[in-house]
Design an enzyme around this catalytic site. Structure first.
Site, PDB file in Angstrom:
ATOM      1  CG  ASN A  48     -15.281   1.834  -3.171  1.00 31.47           C
ATOM      2  OD1 ASN A  48     -14.545   2.736  -3.589  1.00 31.47           O
ATOM      3  ND2 ASN A  48     -15.593   0.829  -3.967  1.00 31.47           N
ATOM      4  CG  HIS A 107     -18.266   4.021  -5.289  1.00 26.65           C
ATOM      5  ND1 HIS A 107     -17.235   4.722  -4.899  1.00 26.65           N
ATOM      6  CD2 HIS A 107     -18.060   3.019  -6.248  1.00 26.65           C
ATOM      7  CE1 HIS A 107     -15.956   4.153  -5.538  1.00 26.65           C
ATOM      8  NE2 HIS A 107     -16.667   3.384  -6.314  1.00 26.65           N
ATOM      9  NE  ARG A 124      -9.650  -0.204  -9.363  1.00 28.04           N
ATOM     10  CZ  ARG A 124     -10.800   0.476  -9.537  1.00 28.04           C
ATOM     11  NH1 ARG A 124     -10.812   1.716  -9.888  1.00 28.04           N
ATOM     12  NH2 ARG A 124     -11.908  -0.169  -9.155  1.00 28.04           N
ATOM     13  CG  ASP A 125     -12.466   2.192  -6.690  1.00 30.15           C
ATOM     14  OD1 ASP A 125     -12.113   3.147  -7.314  1.00 30.15           O
ATOM     15  OD2 ASP A 125     -13.669   1.721  -6.347  1.00 30.15           O
ATOM     16  CB  CYS A 150     -14.806   7.295 -10.124  1.00 26.98           C
ATOM     17  SG  CYS A 150     -14.120   7.314 -12.057  1.00 26.98           S
TER      18      CYS A 150
HETATM   19  N1  COA Z   1      -0.304   1.076 -19.309  1.00 28.30           N
HETATM   20  C1  COA Z   1       0.694   2.047 -19.484  1.00 28.30           C
HETATM   21  N2  COA Z   1       0.734   2.918 -20.522  1.00 28.30           N
HETATM   22  C2  COA Z   1      -0.267   2.813 -21.306  1.00 28.30           C
HETATM   23  C3  COA Z   1      -1.312   1.860 -21.045  1.00 28.30           C
HETATM   24  C4  COA Z   1      -1.188   1.056 -20.022  1.00 28.30           C
HETATM   25  N3  COA Z   1      -2.127   0.069 -19.937  1.00 28.30           N
HETATM   26  N4  COA Z   1      -2.034   2.200 -22.282  1.00 28.30           N
HETATM   27  C5  COA Z   1      -1.846   3.335 -22.746  1.00 28.30           C
HETATM   28  N5  COA Z   1      -0.529   3.633 -22.305  1.00 28.30           N
HETATM   29  C6  COA Z   1       0.126   5.009 -22.741  1.00 28.30           C
HETATM   30  C7  COA Z   1       0.704   4.794 -24.090  1.00 28.30           C
HETATM   31  O1  COA Z   1       1.622   4.096 -24.153  1.00 28.30           O
HETATM   32  C8  COA Z   1       0.910   6.522 -24.419  1.00 28.30           C
HETATM   33  O2  COA Z   1       1.711   6.775 -23.759  1.00 28.30           O
HETATM   34  P1  COA Z   1       2.651   7.989 -24.700  1.00 28.30           P
HETATM   35  O3  COA Z   1       1.682   9.130 -24.754  1.00 28.30           O
HETATM   36  O4  COA Z   1       3.931   8.353 -23.924  1.00 28.30           O
HETATM   37  O5  COA Z   1       2.939   7.476 -26.036  1.00 28.30           O
HETATM   38  C9  COA Z   1      -0.377   6.880 -23.376  1.00 28.30           C
HETATM   39  O6  COA Z   1      -0.589   6.031 -22.463  1.00 28.30           O
HETATM   40  C10 COA Z   1      -1.816   7.072 -24.040  1.00 28.30           C
HETATM   41  O7  COA Z   1      -2.061   5.948 -24.790  1.00 28.30           O
HETATM   42  P2  COA Z   1      -3.182   5.949 -25.882  1.00 28.30           P
HETATM   43  O8  COA Z   1      -3.353   4.525 -26.325  1.00 28.30           O
HETATM   44  O9  COA Z   1      -3.133   6.873 -26.958  1.00 28.30           O
HETATM   45  O10 COA Z   1      -4.492   5.893 -24.886  1.00 28.30           O
HETATM   46  P3  COA Z   1      -5.309   7.018 -24.535  1.00 28.30           P
HETATM   47  O11 COA Z   1      -4.470   8.517 -24.326  1.00 28.30           O
HETATM   48  O12 COA Z   1      -6.450   7.020 -25.262  1.00 28.30           O
HETATM   49  O13 COA Z   1      -5.763   6.475 -23.106  1.00 28.30           O
HETATM   50  C11 COA Z   1      -6.282   4.764 -21.369  1.00 28.30           C
HETATM   51  C12 COA Z   1      -6.324   5.546 -22.783  1.00 28.30           C
HETATM   52  C13 COA Z   1      -7.240   4.141 -21.124  1.00 28.30           C
HETATM   53  C14 COA Z   1      -4.772   3.799 -21.712  1.00 28.30           C
HETATM   54  C15 COA Z   1      -5.921   5.649 -20.484  1.00 28.30           C
HETATM   55  O14 COA Z   1      -6.725   6.894 -20.319  1.00 28.30           O
HETATM   56  C16 COA Z   1      -5.984   5.016 -19.062  1.00 28.30           C
HETATM   57  O15 COA Z   1      -4.894   4.414 -18.815  1.00 28.30           O
HETATM   58  N6  COA Z   1      -6.868   5.487 -18.098  1.00 28.30           N
HETATM   59  C17 COA Z   1      -6.853   5.013 -16.766  1.00 28.30           C
HETATM   60  C18 COA Z   1      -8.340   4.767 -16.454  1.00 28.30           C
HETATM   61  C19 COA Z   1      -8.627   4.319 -15.304  1.00 28.30           C
HETATM   62  O16 COA Z   1      -7.573   3.922 -14.340  1.00 28.30           O
HETATM   63  N7  COA Z   1      -9.852   4.966 -14.461  1.00 28.30           N
HETATM   64  C20 COA Z   1      -9.918   4.505 -12.971  1.00 28.30           C
HETATM   65  C21 COA Z   1     -10.703   3.355 -12.938  1.00 28.30           C
HETATM   66  S1  COA Z   1     -12.069   2.896 -13.353  1.00 28.30           S
HETATM   67 ZN    ZN Z   2     -15.285   2.257  -7.564  1.00 27.43          ZN
END
Ligand code: COA
Ligand code: ZN
Length: 299
Positions: free
Chosen positions: A245, A205, A12-13, A236
């Site tokens: 990490n 990290h 994942r990370d 990240c």
């Molecule tokens: N799985 C799959 N798709 C997802 C989802 C999930 N858990 N959560 C939201 N989505 C999709 C929505 O369906 C939407 O899709 P669309 O544009 O096709 O309709 C889109 O993502 C945006 O959804 P929204 O609820 O408006 O969220 P957002 O734009 O505010 O995004 C997160 C928020 C958190 C969902 C998004 O930024 C994200 O997944 N980030 C990942 C963060 C991450 O992994 N960081 C590193 C690890 S620490």
């Molecule tokens: Zn990390």
């Protein structure tokens, strides 16, 4: 002999920072190699928006395959919201890590939520999926890329509603690698004093070459489960300057030399790290055993 559980989070990370899609078969090979090297706990993917992290678009398929084939392995995924938690649960996982950053600016950059919104989403997950175990990943516990240093006095009160909501584990994450051992000790002592029954993990990290000493400081303060990534792959995408990490094989080497039981076959793991390096040439690796071995191969 004290047992230290290594929690591998590379799939994942580490993988989330790789812009090119890593073939599903390669991911399976690396994850299965980790299991064969003695890793008992692993974060295998994240159920996130594929627009935010395209690398994780195969989360459902990968999880389904692994859960079927390794029913006894302790596998989990990172989730940012209820939708992700539901996806993980439906794919067969019993545990997820729910990520929230102590620095609200990083929370907004990473998850696009205020602190209040993150807490209310967690409560929704608890309500919808009461049997799902939740590890709270407290990102930027020791420092935030936008807000600077964080203290035990920030973390302890912040955690209270999460503890009350019934999270099973708190994972203190040094997302940008700014912690020092004194700070790690102080934070762990303070969190333990306030929440004595809570299981603690750390996720450090190695950005400033302090991954090992900080992880060791946590172990010496009683933390039995520590996170790391194969080869030291990591970062990240939403924390400027974050690097890899602590490398799992380096950590296992140190702990084994010190007389701890990690259950890890280090030789197998170094071989696997070399395979991973070959498959993911654009990855950034901080592992030292990996570096030595590669040098030997070249000479
Ligand atoms: N799985 C799959 N798709 C997802 C989802 C999930 N858990 N959560 C939201 N989505 C999709 C929505 O369906 C939407 O899709 P669309 O544009 O096709 O309709 C889109 O993502 C945006 O959804 P929204 O609820 O408006 O969220 P957002 O734009 O505010 O995004 C997160 C928020 C958190 C969902 C998004 O930024 C994200 O997944 N980030 C990942 C963060 C991450 O992994 N960081 C590193 C690890 S620490
Ligand atoms: Zn990390």
């Amino acid at each position: 002999m004290r047992k230290i559980e290594i929690y591998e989070v590379g799939p994942r990370d580490g993988f989330q920072n790789i812009p090119e899609y890593i073939a599903l078969e390669t991911k399976k090979k690396i994850i299965e190699g980790l299991l064969a090297s003695g890793v008992a706990h692993m974060q295998i993917t994240s159920f996130v928006s594929p627009k935010a992290i395209p690398q994780m678009k195969d989360a459902t398929e990968l999880t389904g395959y692994l859960v079927d084939k390794y029913p006894d392995a302790d596998l989990m995924a990172l989730v940012p919201n209820l939708r992700g938690a539901q996806g993980a649960w439906d794919a067969g996982l019993k545990t997820v890590s729910y990520v929230v950053s102590l620095g609200e600016s990083h929370n907004k950059a990473n998850i696009r939520r205020t602190h209040e919104e993150s807490l209310s989403e967690l409560l929704k997950i608890r309500e919808a999926l009461p049997d799902l175990d939740i590890c709270l990943d407290l990102a930027t516990t020791f420092g935030c890329p936008f807000e600077g240093k964080k203290y035990a006095s920030d973390a302890v009160p912040f955690l209270k509603p999460y503890v009350e909501a019934g999270v099973s584990v708190i994972n203190l994450c040094d997302t940008i690698g700014v912690a020092n051992p004194a700070q790690v000790r102080e934070t762990i002592d303070a969190v333990k004093a306030e929440y004595p029954d809570m299981e603690l993990e750390v996720h450090i990290h190695d950005t400033r070459n302090m991954g090992m000493v900080n992880t060791l400081a946590a172990i010496e303060r009683g933390v039995n489960k520590v996170q790391s990534t194969l080869g030291g792959l990591g970062g990240c995408p939403f924390a400027p300057g974050a690097s890899g990490n602590l490398a799992t094989e380096d950590l296992a080497f140190m702990l084994t030399e010190m007389g701890y039981d990690t259950g890890i076959n280090i030789e197998k793991m170094v071989e696997l790290a070399k395979y991973q390096l070959g498959e993911i040439p654009s990855g950034k690796f901080s592992g030292h055993l990996l570096r030595i071995q590669n040098k030997n191969t070249e000479e």
